[in-house]
Design an enzyme around this catalytic site. Structure first.
Site, PDB file in Angstrom:
ATOM      1  N   PHE A 105       0.867  -1.186   0.000  1.00  0.00           N
ATOM      2  CA  PHE A 105       0.000   0.000   0.000  1.00  0.00           C
ATOM      3  C   PHE A 105       0.898   1.229   0.000  1.00  0.00           C
ATOM      4  CE2 PHE A 105      -2.491   3.502   1.494  1.00  0.00           C
ATOM      5  CZ  PHE A 105      -3.736   3.292   0.924  1.00  0.00           C
ATOM      6  N   ASP A 134       9.247   2.946   1.615  1.00  0.00           N
ATOM      7  CA  ASP A 134       8.046   3.666   2.062  1.00  0.00           C
ATOM      8  C   ASP A 134       7.919   3.419   3.561  1.00  0.00           C
ATOM      9  OD1 ASP A 134       5.544   4.419   2.878  1.00  0.00           O
ATOM     10  OD2 ASP A 134       4.484   3.550   1.176  1.00  0.00           O
ATOM     11  N   LYS A 164       2.959   9.818   8.332  1.00  0.00           N
ATOM     12  CA  LYS A 164       1.995   9.700   9.447  1.00  0.00           C
ATOM     13  C   LYS A 164       2.385  10.397  10.766  1.00  0.00           C
ATOM     14  CE  LYS A 164      -0.309   5.508   7.791  1.00  0.00           C
ATOM     15  NZ  LYS A 164      -1.730   5.895   7.860  1.00  0.00           N
TER      16      LYS A 164
HETATM   17  C1  LIG Z   1       2.902   2.479   3.897  1.00  0.00           C
HETATM   18  C2  LIG Z   1       1.959   3.576   3.508  1.00  0.00           C
HETATM   19  N1  LIG Z   1       2.259   4.347   2.457  1.00  0.00           N
HETATM   20  C3  LIG Z   1       1.464   5.352   2.089  1.00  0.00           C
HETATM   21  C4  LIG Z   1       0.286   5.632   2.741  1.00  0.00           C
HETATM   22  C5  LIG Z   1      -0.585   6.765   2.308  1.00  0.00           C
HETATM   23  O1  LIG Z   1      -0.498   7.809   3.214  1.00  0.00           O
HETATM   24  P1  LIG Z   1      -1.599   8.979   3.223  1.00  0.00           P
HETATM   25  O2  LIG Z   1      -2.885   8.348   3.613  1.00  0.00           O
HETATM   26  O3  LIG Z   1      -1.064   9.961   4.214  1.00  0.00           O
HETATM   27  O4  LIG Z   1      -1.641   9.542   1.863  1.00  0.00           O
HETATM   28  C6  LIG Z   1      -0.070   4.838   3.842  1.00  0.00           C
HETATM   29  C7  LIG Z   1      -1.355   5.065   4.545  1.00  0.00           C
HETATM   30  O5  LIG Z   1      -1.885   4.240   5.210  1.00  0.00           O
HETATM   31  C8  LIG Z   1       0.789   3.787   4.233  1.00  0.00           C
HETATM   32  O6  LIG Z   1       0.496   3.001   5.269  1.00  0.00           O
END
Ligand SMILES: Cc1ncc(COP(=O)(O)O)c(C=O)c1O
Length: 397
Positions: free
Chosen positions: A140, A225, A254
């Protein structure tokens, strides 16, 4: 029959993707939340792994208010002291060596920017035609069209096809697939060290090593990520450190600004030196209020003993979950690490269990289809962890 909950808002004025009713939360203190009817909840969700320092922090409130009075926004045509301070703090921290930080507003934007930097690097070092991207199954990375193209889940992708061409999906932790899928035409590889949304699977150290080597060999930019795993969540400052991943770029979001929207892309000098003025940008990213708060969050997370404490809390959570697994047939494999842990639930729909937990005063999350995910604030105590696990156990009985 469903009992009426006075704190539940129905007939919502939001788009339908958020459902038809939502609990209205009014305040929080420490790791406890309160809804508008006064009911208290122990928070094992942390605003989806955002609220690392919990709720009601006087220091963060003070920094935000002071900065609002000084200067609220100025755009990236200028910079501010808090943005400079935060960037310098971030770059001074090891073990990885980065040359610059790009600030955005969300995780998806950070990943979007990282993918663009990887493409720029490939274009300027290898020429056109080296623009492919590689991601992993169950990943994700976000919901903008670029990061969504690297989020290979039918549920998220199907309504928005066609997405970005040239994205390959590799099997996670499968070393044999790397050689086949990561070649000289690949600009960037994006990966999580714990798949936060995809079932809390952990990257193996062997896979991390193979990924480092393969990306280095073909000149692909390796993007970690760390939107969910970064900043102490998994027991190391960056999750990458815990498995030996050596990324070229790290994305963070986050927990970075204590609940305010801020993300960061840590970029190596070899990429930064190839970027031209105006090639990427954002209006709000790196504003003075979010960066002032984030600098305070960064200092707290870097205080001596903070990380060791998180590690101890993670071990305590694991021990409590092990105990629960021994007593309950509906608890399958334990997943995750640090304060991003969970368990496979075999007693029915995870959503139903989460609803029961909420009714009993505990907020938790789902990961993948059948995993209950626990991501409490990092300032939780062992007593609160034990209490939360007992609530889960009661809800399953
Ligand atoms: C690993 C990861 N990358 C990217 C995102 C996307 O982040 P945002 O919701 O702040 O756009 C998330 C959100 O849950 C995530 O867990």
């Amino acid at each position: 029959m469903k009992t009426h909950n006075p704190a539940m808002a129905t007939d919502l004025p939001f788009p339908r993707q958020y459902g038809t009713e939502l609990l209205v939360i009014s305040r929080g203190k420490g790791v406890w939340l309160q809804d508008v009817a006064g009911k208290k909840y122990l928070d094992f969700a942390g605003g989806i792994a955002v609220n690392a320092l919990g709720y009601g922090r006087a220091d963060l409130a003070r920094v935000a208010a002071q900065q609002m009075r000084k200067i609220n926004h100025i755009s990236n045509l200028f910079t501010t002291e808090p943005a400079l301070k935060l960037a310098r703090l971030m770059l001074a921290r090891g073990p990885f060596k980065f040359g610059s930080v790009f600030f955005g507003n969300s995780g998806t934007e950070a990943n979007e920017a990282a993918l663009k930097y990887a493409r720029l690097y490939a274009l300027r070092t290898k020429g056109p035609g080296h623009d492919r991207l590689v991601c992993f199954d169950n990943a994700f990375h976000g919901r903008t069209l670029g990061s969504l193209s690297c989020t290979p889940s039918a549920k998220y992708q199907e309504p928005f096809q066609p997405l970005l061409p040239g994205v390959s999906v590799a099997p996670y932790n499968d070393m044999a697939a790397l050689e086949k899928l990561i070649d000289d035409k690949v600009a960037g590889v994006i990966v999580e060290v714990v798949q936060g949304e995809g079932g809390l699977r952990l990257m193996t150290p062997e896979f991390a090593r193979a990924l480092n080597e393969r990306c280095r060999k073909v000149g692909a930019i390796l993007i970690a990520d760390e939107v969910q795993t970064g900043l102490c969540r998994t027991g190391t400052f960056y999750g990458s450190e815990g498995v030996g991943l050596e990324p070229d770029i790290i994305t963070l979001a986050k927990p970075l600004a204590g609940g305010l929207p801020l993300s960061a892309v840590l970029i190596p000098e070899k990429v930064n030196c190839l970027v031209h003025a105006g090639e990427h940008g954002t209006t709000f990213g790196g504003g003075p209020v979010t960066t002032a708060v984030a600098a305070r969050v960064w200092e707290v997370l870097s205080q001596p003993g903070f990380l060791e404490n998180v590690r101890g809390l993670g071990e305590h959570l694991r021990a409590e979950l092990e105990g629960m697994k021994g007593r309950h047939a509906n608890v399958g494999a334990l997943r995750g690490k640090g304060l991003l842990q969970g368990f496979e639930y075999t007693g029915g729909e995870v959503k139903d269990l989460l609803d029961r937990l909420q009714a009993q005063g505990l907020l938790a999350l789902r990961s993948g289809t059948n995993v209950v995910r626990l991501a409490p604030p990092l300032v939780i105590s062992k007593v609160e962890i034990t209490r939360g696990v007992h609530i889960i156990e009661d809800a399953m009985s």
